[in-house]
Write a protein that holds these residues in place. Structure first.
Motif, PDB file in Angstrom:
ATOM      1  N   VAL A 120      33.345  44.478  43.594  1.00 27.20           N
ATOM      2  CA  VAL A 120      34.550  44.467  41.727  1.00 27.20           C
ATOM      3  C   VAL A 120      35.221  43.383  42.073  1.00 27.20           C
ATOM      4  O   VAL A 120      35.345  42.828  42.942  1.00 27.20           O
ATOM      5  CB  VAL A 120      36.112  45.382  42.482  1.00 27.20           C
ATOM      6  N   SER A 157      40.580  42.920  38.154  1.00 27.23           N
ATOM      7  CA  SER A 157      40.720  44.651  38.051  1.00 27.23           C
ATOM      8  C   SER A 157      39.521  45.922  38.026  1.00 27.23           C
ATOM      9  O   SER A 157      38.273  45.705  37.729  1.00 27.23           O
ATOM     10  CB  SER A 157      41.019  44.742  36.347  1.00 27.23           C
ATOM     11  N   GLU A 158      39.714  46.847  39.218  1.00 30.65           N
ATOM     12  CA  GLU A 158      38.633  47.855  39.399  1.00 30.65           C
ATOM     13  C   GLU A 158      38.433  48.464  38.409  1.00 30.65           C
ATOM     14  O   GLU A 158      37.328  48.369  38.481  1.00 30.65           O
ATOM     15  CB  GLU A 158      39.165  48.829  40.750  1.00 30.65           C
ATOM     16  N   ARG A 159      39.432  48.710  37.815  1.00 27.78           N
ATOM     17  CA  ARG A 159      38.774  49.622  36.467  1.00 27.78           C
ATOM     18  C   ARG A 159      37.782  49.303  35.602  1.00 27.78           C
ATOM     19  O   ARG A 159      36.765  49.557  34.663  1.00 27.78           O
ATOM     20  CB  ARG A 159      40.286  49.623  35.262  1.00 27.78           C
ATOM     21  N   SER A 213      35.765  46.820  36.471  1.00 25.28           N
ATOM     22  CA  SER A 213      34.967  46.581  36.993  1.00 25.28           C
ATOM     23  C   SER A 213      33.666  47.419  36.933  1.00 25.28           C
ATOM     24  O   SER A 213      32.369  47.186  37.675  1.00 25.28           O
ATOM     25  CB  SER A 213      34.774  45.866  38.233  1.00 25.28           C
TER      26      SER A 213
END
Lengths: 564, 473
Positions: B456, B459-461, B463
């Motif tokens: 990641v 931001s995780e979203r 990635s």
């Protein structure tokens, strides 16, 4: 009903986002509600979000977080000079005083600072007897070592040195001497370098009387309050007298504190700091970032830029020398202090080469508001720029923040929207025609257009191209609303505004606490506003009042009150 | 790397005369390394005022690079070593809610560009009252890589900047961040100081005493910081952690001191040039020296500032002439006339700087290839088009093979082809499928550098989807 401005609360004029859908501008009443005697609405200023009427008195412990800050480059330079003031150190051994930007505690900065201090310490230690009145090399060497550690320790940490720190430095000194073969002066230099790398030296470190993570808010020690005073007013460390006042408890008494503030304000460094604050308020400290088209303004160069900045600084300095100079006087002055370059720009005859007090053409000029420096900073690369100048008044001088253009707005003016040869006013008219633009631009452009008589470097013009200049404009959502024709009339109105003093005081308070727009501070800032409304206040009065603000005696540990 | 013994010349005398010293490896050729493989290096290059897709990409279509857009013609010699990556979007910034409104101005984009993390804040601009980021939400890719690479060099990373004035207030003026809560590193703006720091030498006789003194100073500072750390709040404490990190850096530097030498004349070969091009050339020369000498493996270069006022094009030359305008004003509405030509000139200048950097790296032989072949250069800006602050479609220009990890000589595009060079007029209408998140490019950079454990970035979203396909060999 929603009162949009409480005094000091930063008004974010609501025109963001889906502009056309919401007409914020009609949603306004009583723009100076926070001033004393002013009726107030719900107090729901957008910037602070506080509701309900403010308490009659504010609790000094209800404050926002003052983030831990390093010294600025200037504070660092001055502090170093103050620490070594008694020693014979050649002036060029010191680093330059630098700007008002905070030092970054990066490896590189720390390394350079250590080099600075090593050089200065070596020079100071070349004659210890002359500096400290004792010798590191004869029978009294140990006592001299201890004196050096205690005296310099107190100066460099800006508080009495704790016994354990003194012990540690003594051991360091002795080890360097006995185990590493350092000379007394070399060992002493390492001690001074070590002190200069402490967080007490490098930061505005405010720990309170008994450092512990238990309480979110705590009172500052007298030494820490002394540092707040001197760094705010002098951009340097406390002098011996201020340390003495701290040590003897005089800063805890109203009269003692007032006396110290008066004394500090009497020093030239305080004047220069107020000049800095005024410059920062008007934005003229950004002059050296400003670029102009060489084609349109062939006369624009670094020398003119420097002359402009000098004019403004000299003018403010001169004003501050007058008894009871007010904020309004910045805008209503009929004179300035300038040399031949600026006089030429004003179209005023000038004899000689040295800057001096000159009368302004009062029909054309309105004190600092129309200084070439101000018009240049808040001007375009090749033209006047009504938006920037509207923002100057609205956002800087009246503390009403106007949001930046939303992302989805192309801020370029389409060349198809005006005919060739159009005036700036005609080109910018599209801002007020298109509803999506107008929601915000009617907060800025009608004010900015009142400056149309000044080109991008602040020269007065009767005509733009072939057409006569129309400098009519309008102030709205202020306490001095109404139409104006030109910047002189605009300045006359602004000079009457209570929001102007209030905004200046707010900026000073924010600078003193090193934070902006903290909701907890609204009460203190509003209290300043009530005090301002009680009578005419001079700039020096305002500065002194901010420095005696009770909330300045406390610190909050963290924005969220968290502990590590 | 081999560490040569510094000759017995004082640090100050050394400067400027070292070109002839035989005792030290002269940079320009790589110092001999024990192993045959050369380390991977990373350079991130930031330029202000956008990487305008229509100028950077022209009419190219995705596939092998057979030519370049006219604005990029200076890079033609390096065509085979370039990788153009189009069709990205800076979603972490575009979609960051901020007091009910997306917090998308050019002033915070710089914080997102190499971090891919929603920034912390807000802080109010001290003068203008705008909301500005208070700190980064995560590390920038250069700093992340520097932190994660095995520490074998005296400097974990170097940061250089070229700007006409200072780079402005707070995190919004910076591009490199150590992690969440960091306000950003100040780049070194004075090439001569950087030179002294990197290559200044001291004679061996005083080195031991100097080290002893230096260690004492650092130890005393560290103990005191550790003592106060506990009584400060979390956010203040994080600042002191940063300070402690700096002290550790200095200790490492002490251990490596004197390992490399160079002459200032070699760095300042263009002394007659105007201020900006001269400093830019200095920075490029320092980058080449520092990398080839293995003083660091990560370099960040910031040309101008996200705030926009850092670069006056009047201080640069293109085709022997100064460009008469302020790029920031051109980006906005200040000058409505001749804008396309002005923007073309600015982009051409940036491409010429990029080419100068690549040529410097290419001039250092390493094994069968060059320093450029072992380096990944990542160039972009926090905007695609500056006039609307659009953060899509964002283009990244990569160069160098990164030790064979990156496929070069191609133009790779993501998302919907029709949007590739479109000027986004409403970035908030950009849906997540129209472009690939720039986080994935940053993640790809980590993997190219060998950090395949990083799954990641920011931001995780954004990635999600992981490493971008088609870029890594």
């Amino acid at each position: 009903m929603r009162a949009v401005l409480t005094f000091g609360a930063l008004l974010v004029v609501a025109c963001t986002g889906r502009i056309a859908a919401r007409d914020a501008v009609e949603d306004v009443s009583d723009p100076v509600a926070g001033g004393a005697g002013g009726s107030r609405g719900t107090g729901g200023a957008a910037g602070l979000g506080a509701g309900g009427a403010p308490p009659a008195t504010c609790r000094a412990t209800d404050i926002g977080w003052s983030p831990l800050r390093t010294l600025t480059a200037r504070e660092y330079g001055r502090t170093l000079r103050a620490v070594f003031a008694g020693a014979k150190v050649p002036a060029d051994s010191f680093p330059p005083e630098g700007e008002r930007t905070a030092l970054d505690p990066s490896a590189r900065t720390l390394d350079e600072m250590d080099d600075d201090v090593a050089a200065v310490a070596a020079a100071a230690l070349a004659d210890v007897p002359a500096w400290l009145g004792c010798s590191l090399r004869d029978a009294g060497a140990d006592a001299c070592r201890d004196r050096l550690i205690a005296q310099l320790g107190r100066l460099m940490t800006r508080r009495p040195l704790a016994d354990e720190d003194a012990r540690e430095l003594r051991t360091l000194y002795d080890d360097l001497r006995s185990k590493d073969g350092f000379s007394p002066e070399e060992a002493a230099a390492v001690v001074l370098r070590a002190l200069a790398q402490t967080p007490e030296f490098l930061y505005h470190l405010e720990l309170g009387p008994s450092p512990s993570a238990a309480t979110p808010t705590y009172a500052l020690t007298a030494y820490e309050r002394a540092s707040r005073l001197s760094y705010f007013l002098w951009q340097s460390m406390p002098d011996a007298a201020l340390f003495d006042a701290a040590e003897k408890g005089r800063l805890d008494e109203e009269a003692g504190l007032a006396a110290e503030i008066t004394r500090l304000l009497g020093d030239e460094r305080a004047t220069e700091t107020i000049v800095d604050r005024v410059e920062a308020w008007f934005g003229t400290d950004e002059l050296d970032h400003i670029n102009k088209s060489a084609t349109v303004y062939p006369g624009w160069n670094d020398a003119l830029e420097a002359a402009m900045r000098n004019e403004t600084r000299s003018f403010v300095r001169g004003l501050l020398a007058e008894p009871k100079a007010t904020v309004a006087a910045l805008l209503s002055s009929d004179h300035t202090v300038a040399g031949p370059e600026i006089a030429a720009l004003y179209g005023v005859p000038f004899e000689g080469t040295v800057a001096k007090r000159i009368a302004l053409p009062v029909e054309q000029r309105a004190g600092m508001l129309t200084h070439p420096s101000v018009m240049t900073v808040h001007g375009g690369t090749s033209g006047s720029h009504p938006v920037k100048r509207g923002l100057l008044v609205r956002s800087r001088l009246l503390c009403q923040a106007v949001p930046a253009p939303p992302l989805d707005v192309d801020t370029t003016i389409n060349p198809d929207s005006y005919v060739p040869g159009a005036t700036t006013r005609e080109i910018y008219a599209v801002h007020l025609r298109a509803p999506t633009c107008a929601a915000c631009h009617r907060l800025t452009d009608p004010i900015g257009l009142a400056f149309e008589h000044y080109d991008g470097i602040g020269r007065f013009r009767e005509r733009e191209g072939q057409k006569p200049v129309d400098a009519t404009g309008e102030l709205t959502q202020t306490d001095v609303d109404g139409p104006v024709d030109g910047a002189v009339q605009l300045a006359d109105k602004l000079a009457q505004s209570r929001m102007l003093d209030a905004c200046f005081a707010t900026r000073l308070y924010e600078a003193a606490v090193a934070r902006t727009g903290s909701p907890e501070d609204a009460c203190h800032v509003e209290a300043l506003g009530r005090w301002l409304a009680q009578g005419e206040r001079s700039i020096a009065d305002i500065v002194a009042r901010v420095m005696t603000e009770p909330s300045l005696r406390h610190r909050r540990r963290d924005a969220l009150g968290r502990t590590p | 790397m081999t560490i040569s013994t510094p000759s017995l010349i004082s640090r100050r005398t050394m400067l400027g005369v070292l070109g002839a010293s035989a005792a030290t490896p002269l940079v320009g050729e790589a110092p001999a390394r024990a192993a045959t493989s050369h380390p991977k290096r990373l350079i991130v290059l930031y330029t202000q005022e956008g990487v305008i897709p229509s100028l950077i990409l022209g009419d190219l279509t995705p596939g092998p690079l057979t030519r370049l857009a006219p604005a990029m013609s200076a890079l033609t010699p390096f065509q085979k070593k370039l990788t153009l990556v189009g069709g990205l979007a800076m979603f972490s910034c575009i979609n960051q809610p901020w007091e009910g409104e997306p917090f998308t101005s050019a002033h915070n984009g710089g914080v997102h560009l190499f971090t891919g993390s929603p920034c912390l804040g807000p802080a109010k601009h001290p003068k203008l009252g705008y909301l500005e980021p208070a700190a980064a939400g995560g590390p920038s890719v250069d700093q992340w890589v520097a932190q994660k690479l095995p520490r074998e060099t005296p400097h974990s990373s170097l940061l250089f900047g070229v700007s006409r004035g200072d780079i402005g207030f707070g995190p919004g003026g910076r591009i490199a961040f150590s992690g969440r809560g960091h306000v950003g590193f100040d780049p070194e703006m004075d090439p001569r100081k950087a030179f002294d720091r990197l290559f200044g030498m001291r004679d061996a006789a005083t080195a031991a005493r100097r080290t002893r003194a230096r260690k004492s100073v650092l130890d005393f500072a560290r103990r005191r910081i550790e003592r106060h750390r506990a009584s400060l709040g979390a956010e203040d404490g994080a600042k002191l952690d940063q300070h402690l990190q700096s002290l550790r850096e200095l200790e490492l530097e002490l251990a490596h001191e004197g390992s490399c030498a160079a002459s200032w004349e070699a760095v300042d070969g263009n002394a007659a040039a105007l201020d900006v091009p001269r400093k830019t050339s200095n920075v490029i020369a320092l980058t080449k020296l520092a990398l080839s000498c293995d003083l660091t493996r990560v370099v960040s270069i910031q040309l101008g500032t996200p705030g926009g006022y850092g670069m006056n094009m009047r201080h640069v030359l293109l085709d022997g002439k100064g460009i008469d305008h302020d790029e920031h004003e051109v980006s906005h509405a200040g000058d409505v006339d001749r804008r396309p030509e002005k923007q073309l000139a600015c982009t051409r200048w940036k491409a010429s700087v990029f080419a100068e950097l690549l040529a410097a790296l290419e001039s250092v032989k390493e094994g069968n290839g060059t320093l450029l072949d072992n380096t990944l250069v990542v160039w972009s800006s926090q905007m695609a088009t500056p006039w609307d602050h659009a953060m899509a479609p964002l283009t990244f220009i990569l160069a160098g093979g990164c030790g064979g990890a990156v496929k070069t000589g191609q133009f790779v595009a993501y998302g919907e082809p029709r949007l590739l060079k479109a000027r986004s007029t409403d970035a908030r209408r950009v849906d997540d499928t129209a472009y690939a998140a720039h986080n994935r490019l940053l993640l790809t950079v980590c993997h190219a550098m060998g950090l395949s454990d990083t799954t990641v970035f920011g931001s995780e979203r954004y990635s999600m989807g992981g490493v971008l396909p088609g870029l890594l060999a």
